[in-house]
Design a protein around this motif. Sequence first.
Motif, mmCIF file in Angstrom:
data_model
loop_
_atom_site.group_PDB
_atom_site.id
_atom_site.type_symbol
_atom_site.label_atom_id
_atom_site.label_comp_id
_atom_site.label_asym_id
_atom_site.label_seq_id
_atom_site.Cartn_x
_atom_site.Cartn_y
_atom_site.Cartn_z
ATOM 1 N N GLN A 28 0.832 -1.200 0.000
ATOM 2 C CA GLN A 28 0.000 0.000 0.000
ATOM 3 C C GLN A 28 0.874 1.260 0.000
ATOM 4 O OE1 GLN A 28 -2.049 0.744 3.740
ATOM 5 N NE2 GLN A 28 -3.816 1.581 2.634
ATOM 6 N N MET A 29 1.918 1.278 0.828
ATOM 7 C CA MET A 29 2.831 2.432 0.860
ATOM 8 C C MET A 29 3.577 2.567 -0.464
ATOM 9 S SD MET A 29 4.431 2.468 4.718
ATOM 10 C CE MET A 29 5.197 0.867 4.512
ATOM 11 N N GLU A 30 4.016 1.453 -1.021
ATOM 12 C CA GLU A 30 4.716 1.452 -2.309
ATOM 13 C C GLU A 30 3.853 2.078 -3.403
ATOM 14 O OE1 GLU A 30 7.691 -0.054 -4.090
ATOM 15 O OE2 GLU A 30 8.383 0.541 -2.126
ATOM 16 N N GLU A 31 2.618 1.621 -3.501
ATOM 17 C CA GLU A 31 1.726 2.099 -4.554
ATOM 18 C C GLU A 31 1.412 3.579 -4.409
ATOM 19 O OE1 GLU A 31 -1.617 -0.577 -4.574
ATOM 20 O OE2 GLU A 31 -0.324 -2.286 -5.036
ATOM 21 N N ALA A 32 1.351 4.060 -3.179
ATOM 22 C CA ALA A 32 1.075 5.478 -2.947
ATOM 23 C C ALA A 32 2.299 6.353 -3.166
ATOM 24 C CB ALA A 32 0.558 5.678 -1.518
ATOM 25 N N SER A 33 3.487 5.749 -3.173
ATOM 26 C CA SER A 33 4.722 6.530 -3.200
ATOM 27 C C SER A 33 5.480 6.512 -4.518
ATOM 28 C CB SER A 33 5.667 6.025 -2.098
ATOM 29 O OG SER A 33 5.083 6.181 -0.830
ATOM 30 N N TRP A 38 7.079 -1.662 -6.242
ATOM 31 C CA TRP A 38 7.388 -3.070 -6.116
ATOM 32 C C TRP A 38 6.100 -3.837 -5.835
ATOM 33 C CZ3 TRP A 38 12.413 -4.546 -3.150
ATOM 34 C CH2 TRP A 38 13.517 -3.961 -3.783
ATOM 35 N N LYS A 39 6.094 -5.073 -6.224
ATOM 36 C CA LYS A 39 4.937 -5.953 -6.034
ATOM 37 C C LYS A 39 5.146 -6.830 -4.790
ATOM 38 C CE LYS A 39 3.120 -4.518 -9.861
ATOM 39 N NZ LYS A 39 2.476 -3.250 -9.708
ATOM 40 N N ARG A 40 4.065 -7.411 -4.358
ATOM 41 C CA ARG A 40 4.096 -8.310 -3.195
ATOM 42 C C ARG A 40 5.166 -9.402 -3.375
ATOM 43 N NH1 ARG A 40 0.230 -9.230 0.614
ATOM 44 N NH2 ARG A 40 0.409 -11.194 1.715
ATOM 45 N N GLU A 41 5.243 -9.960 -4.578
ATOM 46 C CA GLU A 41 6.209 -11.025 -4.844
ATOM 47 C C GLU A 41 7.649 -10.548 -4.653
ATOM 48 O OE1 GLU A 41 3.973 -10.019 -7.664
ATOM 49 O OE2 GLU A 41 2.533 -11.089 -6.425
ATOM 50 N N ASP A 42 7.909 -9.290 -5.004
ATOM 51 C CA ASP A 42 9.255 -8.731 -4.833
ATOM 52 C C ASP A 42 9.650 -8.733 -3.364
ATOM 53 O OD1 ASP A 42 9.351 -8.133 -7.611
ATOM 54 O OD2 ASP A 42 8.347 -6.215 -7.248
ATOM 55 N N PHE A 43 8.743 -8.274 -2.507
ATOM 56 C CA PHE A 43 9.023 -8.245 -1.078
ATOM 57 C C PHE A 43 9.089 -9.654 -0.501
ATOM 58 C CE2 PHE A 43 7.403 -3.914 -1.688
ATOM 59 C CZ PHE A 43 8.432 -3.207 -1.095
ATOM 60 N N LYS A 44 8.237 -10.533 -0.990
ATOM 61 C CA LYS A 44 8.230 -11.921 -0.529
ATOM 62 C C LYS A 44 9.586 -12.574 -0.799
ATOM 63 C CE LYS A 44 5.736 -15.584 0.764
ATOM 64 N NZ LYS A 44 5.641 -15.834 2.181
ATOM 65 N N GLU A 45 10.148 -12.314 -1.975
ATOM 66 C CA GLU A 45 11.470 -12.857 -2.304
ATOM 67 C C GLU A 45 12.529 -12.355 -1.334
ATOM 68 O OE1 GLU A 45 12.654 -12.350 -6.395
ATOM 69 O OE2 GLU A 45 10.707 -13.060 -7.109
ATOM 70 N N LEU A 46 12.433 -11.081 -0.951
ATOM 71 C CA LEU A 46 13.409 -10.529 -0.009
ATOM 72 C C LEU A 46 13.304 -11.191 1.360
ATOM 73 C CD1 LEU A 46 13.180 -6.740 -0.902
ATOM 74 C CD2 LEU A 46 15.070 -8.291 -1.400
#
Length: 156
Positions: A28-33, A38-46
């Motif tokens: 939500q913060m990513e999309e607003a900023s 980044w997508k959920r999958e990007d963060f999940k990989e991290l």
Amino acid sequence: MENRPDLITGVQIRVRPLEDKDLDRVCQMEEASFSMPWKREDFKELIESEASSYLVLLLDDYVIGTAGYTDQVGEGYVNNVVIDEAYRGKGYSKILMQAVIDDALSHDILDLTLEVRVSNEPAVRLYESLGFESAGIRKRFYEHPVEDAYVMWRRG
């Protein structure tokens, strides 16, 4: 990580590792900023990567920011930093980035690098205040809009 009361508001400020339960809020913060969030999958990989360390900043139990790095052959690449727009300019990004630096140092990663839009003066000032220095420019690094990036390093 560190717990301390926020002297101004009386809430608890905490930094802890990013968890699956944080992903909706972080996205939500990513999309607003960002124009290319980044997508959920990007963060999940991290979260799943042993080479990455990703943190969230919380006021009480509410996630207001996230940042992290990936160990790339002994150097830390700061992948992404985001603070909820309502909390910018209040010093929270410095708390979060200092936690990222401390985490890297605790893993014997002395040098950190990142890119930042040349027009993002508040972020450039933040990084400089934490010991990062510009080492050059990546032409047309960002899209939407196309913009150059400063390459910044913090050497341990």
